[in-house]
Design a protein around this motif. Structure first.
Motif, short mmCIF file in Angstrom:
data_model
loop_
_atom_site.label_atom_id
_atom_site.label_comp_id
_atom_site.label_asym_id
_atom_site.label_seq_id
_atom_site.Cartn_x
_atom_site.Cartn_y
_atom_site.Cartn_z
N ASN A 1 15.62 52.50 42.89
CA ASN A 1 16.45 52.86 41.74
C ASN A 1 16.48 54.36 41.51
N LEU A 2 15.37 54.96 41.82
CA LEU A 2 15.26 56.39 41.58
C LEU A 2 16.25 57.17 42.46
N LYS A 3 16.38 56.73 43.65
CA LYS A 3 17.17 57.45 44.63
C LYS A 3 18.63 57.02 44.66
N ARG A 4 18.80 55.75 44.59
CA ARG A 4 20.11 55.17 44.79
C ARG A 4 21.17 55.67 43.84
N THR A 5 22.37 55.72 44.33
CA THR A 5 23.48 56.13 43.48
C THR A 5 24.54 55.05 43.44
N ASP A 6 24.48 54.17 44.39
CA ASP A 6 25.59 53.23 44.55
C ASP A 6 25.27 51.80 44.15
N ALA A 7 24.14 51.61 43.50
CA ALA A 7 23.74 50.24 43.17
C ALA A 7 24.81 49.58 42.31
N LYS A 8 25.25 48.42 42.73
CA LYS A 8 26.21 47.69 41.92
C LYS A 8 25.44 46.72 41.05
N CYS A 9 25.16 47.18 39.86
CA CYS A 9 24.30 46.41 38.97
C CYS A 9 24.80 46.48 37.54
N ILE A 10 24.86 45.33 36.89
CA ILE A 10 25.20 45.33 35.47
C ILE A 10 24.08 44.64 34.70
N ALA A 11 24.02 44.90 33.42
CA ALA A 11 22.99 44.28 32.59
C ALA A 11 23.63 43.44 31.49
N VAL A 12 22.96 42.35 31.18
CA VAL A 12 23.39 41.53 30.05
C VAL A 12 22.24 41.48 29.06
N LEU A 13 22.46 41.96 27.87
CA LEU A 13 21.43 41.93 26.84
C LEU A 13 21.75 40.81 25.87
N VAL A 14 20.87 39.85 25.80
CA VAL A 14 21.13 38.68 24.97
C VAL A 14 20.27 38.71 23.71
N LYS A 15 20.90 38.64 22.60
CA LYS A 15 20.18 38.56 21.33
C LYS A 15 20.04 37.08 21.01
N GLY A 16 18.81 36.59 21.11
CA GLY A 16 18.61 35.16 20.86
C GLY A 16 18.88 34.34 22.10
N ILE A 17 18.10 34.63 23.12
CA ILE A 17 18.35 33.98 24.41
C ILE A 17 18.07 32.50 24.36
N THR A 18 17.30 32.06 23.42
CA THR A 18 16.97 30.64 23.35
C THR A 18 18.05 29.87 22.60
N ASN A 19 18.99 30.57 22.03
CA ASN A 19 20.08 29.91 21.35
C ASN A 19 20.88 29.09 22.37
N PRO A 20 20.93 27.78 22.17
CA PRO A 20 21.60 26.94 23.17
C PRO A 20 23.05 27.33 23.39
N PHE A 21 23.62 27.96 22.39
CA PHE A 21 25.02 28.37 22.52
C PHE A 21 25.21 29.31 23.70
N PHE A 22 24.18 30.09 24.00
CA PHE A 22 24.30 31.07 25.08
C PHE A 22 23.95 30.53 26.46
N SER A 23 23.28 29.39 26.47
CA SER A 23 22.80 28.87 27.75
C SER A 23 23.91 28.77 28.78
N ASP A 24 24.97 28.10 28.40
CA ASP A 24 26.06 27.92 29.34
C ASP A 24 26.69 29.25 29.72
N MET A 25 26.86 30.10 28.72
CA MET A 25 27.49 31.39 29.00
C MET A 25 26.68 32.18 30.03
N ILE A 26 25.38 32.17 29.86
CA ILE A 26 24.54 32.92 30.78
C ILE A 26 24.68 32.38 32.19
N ARG A 27 24.70 31.08 32.29
CA ARG A 27 24.83 30.47 33.61
C ARG A 27 26.13 30.93 34.28
#
Lengths: 346, 346
Positions: free
Chosen positions: B55-81
């Motif tokens: 990560n320190l060196k790389r410039t081209d990493a194709k990476c995105i992040a998903v930050l979930v507030k309340g990951i245990t909320n069943p409403f998000f389960s399907d969405m995350i999948r």
DNA sequence: TTGTATGCGTTATCAC
DNA sequence: GTGATAACGCATACAA
């Protein structure tokens, strides 16, 4: 915009980078005034240290990882919360990693161990189907939590700990309860015995019948569908539906998880049968939903809170060299609620 | 044991480190034979590249992040999948991060952006209560998903996207349905209007009453307890219980989430009232559990699958410069099931 | 108490 | 096609 680094901060403060580093990391040997000044500049510039670089250098990071198989499983929700609390209380950092069904959690752990300089690892949920070989590759202490690990007797030193409930025993107790309530035609919805978890719970079921001298009706042992999540409501529904449509005589359905049980309830209600008047339903796990469901679900409650606490305390103890690895079984509790009743006299 | 590095591999292969690096990263300019040889050694030694260093060196990493507030909320389960699937399909790496109630998700994002060289960020769930200032600090494209963001008109260029359902509108539709079913004493269990989400759903509730010319009984608007998870079953239970104990006349309970609704059901059943014969209950979200609950829950179903897909496709489009940021509202669906009925003629 | 220099493990650049 | 080497951003040993 070019990322702002520790050098920029140093320059802007008119100090060396090490001083900035000391300020960030709360090192003792730094002039409080310098520290304050540096921190103010950091605040102003919105500088955030690069974690990758830190991980690369650091040796003393107090960090553990928790790898959860099936993070959306409500059974783990509470455990994760408690694990987070306990970890924080002990001033350890925690990296929580969700591992998908197809991923190999040990592989993930191996990577994470390198990336984050972990001091310990918790595997939460899933099966224990790793070779000792592979596990040995992990160079930090490991705890398998809620995973009923079988250690072949006389197997020498064990290089990990485990925290679980005695699935065979608890499954037997539930079955015994149903038998004592007069049920004989007790369907069992579970995983295939090839899965370690399925195996144990089926063994318990059979034991109860054997102890009572009642023959098991093999056709009532129903395996969940392999093409969907093994412990989901959907699977419970599908499996129970097939069972009911088969026309087999059934007076109780015992499912190897609460989610499966709730799915089964839907199938039973849809078939026009009442719970528990026509068919009793029992689950396993003790998830919150069971208390809220209508009718309230009879289940085997695993002491998740205690298990979560012990998971962390044991891991930290092993890390600190205060304890040896050990295999701990917690007692579960048979919770009889509204979904089961005495068998109706036919 | 000393960690094994790329240098060790190079030495063992009798090649330079860059060649090993090329082999690992599937670089084109490397002899296939060399590549094979290097990979074999890597396999044998069990070498795993250190991600922090990469990560320190790389410039081209194709990476995105998903930050979930309340990951245990069943409403998000399907969405995350689905988000996981879609991200993978587009050959992006995904880092899924659970953010606790007390954490500031934008802060977390800022850190993560530095650590992982992110190309984009998804905020899933939670509120939109960040200053534009702060959001601007994030230098990569952002999508707020299932977060109903208000953009003041004529506010110039917007530096993020959002995907959501029109909470005010959908809440109004549910209330209208209940009013049309003859209900007048419709209790509403929700978050305080200070919360953006609470505000919108309450507005919708009031609008429906206003349109019908029916006065709102203010004492029937009940706010969840602040000292526990705002959208949990526990909170729904506690809030509904207080409502019922107050003795107010109630013929329907509409809750701002399905979990709240299920909690309310338990309180109603415990009070000896029937659902829907005595009291109708409606939820919001459309989680799976609603279909399995007894009675099946009437709800507003958010199209989670479509929303998840659009979240990722939009983010990747913005990253690639194929699209501008935009605010998208999805239509929700009023799903009438068994938990609501025409008001009983008194 | 503070600054300088070195190295963490990798990728990118540039010669070869 | 391949290898040496310079970064990446930080922590730290050591010198000052």
């Amino acid at each position: 915009m070019a990322e702002i680094t520790i050098k920029d901060i140093a320059k802007q403060c008119g100090v060396g980078v090490s001083t900035v580093s000391r300020a960030i990391n709360n090192h003792p040997d730094i002039n409080p005034e310098t520290r304050k000044m540096v921190m103010r500049v950091i605040e102003e510039t919105g500088f955030i240290p690069n974690n990758s670089a830190r991980n690369l250098k650091r040796t003393d990071a107090k960090c553990i990882a928790v790898l959860v198989k099936g993070i959306t499983n409500p059974f783990f929700s509470d455990m994760i919360r408690i694990i987070e609390e306990e970890t924080q209380r002990n001033r350890y950092a925690l990296v929580l990693r969700h591992v998908e069904g197809s991923e190999d959690e040990v592989e993930v752990a191996l990577e994470l161990e390198k990336e984050k300089r972990l001091r310990g690892i918790v595997f939460l949920g899933g099966r224990f189907n790793h070779t000792r070989e592979k596990i040995r590759k992990l160079s930090v202490p490991i705890v398998f939590s809620t995973i009923n690990v079988d250690i072949p007797a006389g197997d020498g030193e064990v290089e990990f700990s485990s925290i679980a409930v005695d699935d065979r025993l608890e499954s037997r107790k539930m079955t015994e309860y149903l038998l004592e309530a007069g049920h004989r035609d007790i369907a069992f919805i579970t995983e295939r015995p090839e899965e370690s978890l399925g195996r144990k719970r089926i063994d318990g079921y059979r034991e109860a019948f054997a102890n009572k001298g009642v023959p098991v009706r093999e056709e009532l042992i129903r395996y969940v569908q392999d093409d969907m999540d093994h412990f989901s409501m959907e699977n419970g529904y599908a499996t129970a539906k097939k069972l009911l449509e088969s026309g087999e005589r059934v007076s109780a359905v015992y499912a190897a998880s609460d989610s499966l049980a709730i799915g089964a309830c839907r199938a039973i209600l849809e078939a026009g049968r009442r719970i528990p008047e026509d068919i009793s339903v029992a689950g396993y796990d003790g998830i919150r939903m069971g208390e809220y469901y209508n009718p309230k679900l009879t289940t085997v409650r695993q002491p998740v809170e205690e298990m979560a606490k012990k998971t962390i305390s044991l891991l930290l103890d092993v890390i600190a060299g205060r304890q040896e690895h050990q295999q701990i079984l917690f007692p579960a509790e048979l919770v009889v609620r509204e979904s089961t009743a005495e068998r109706r006299r036919a």
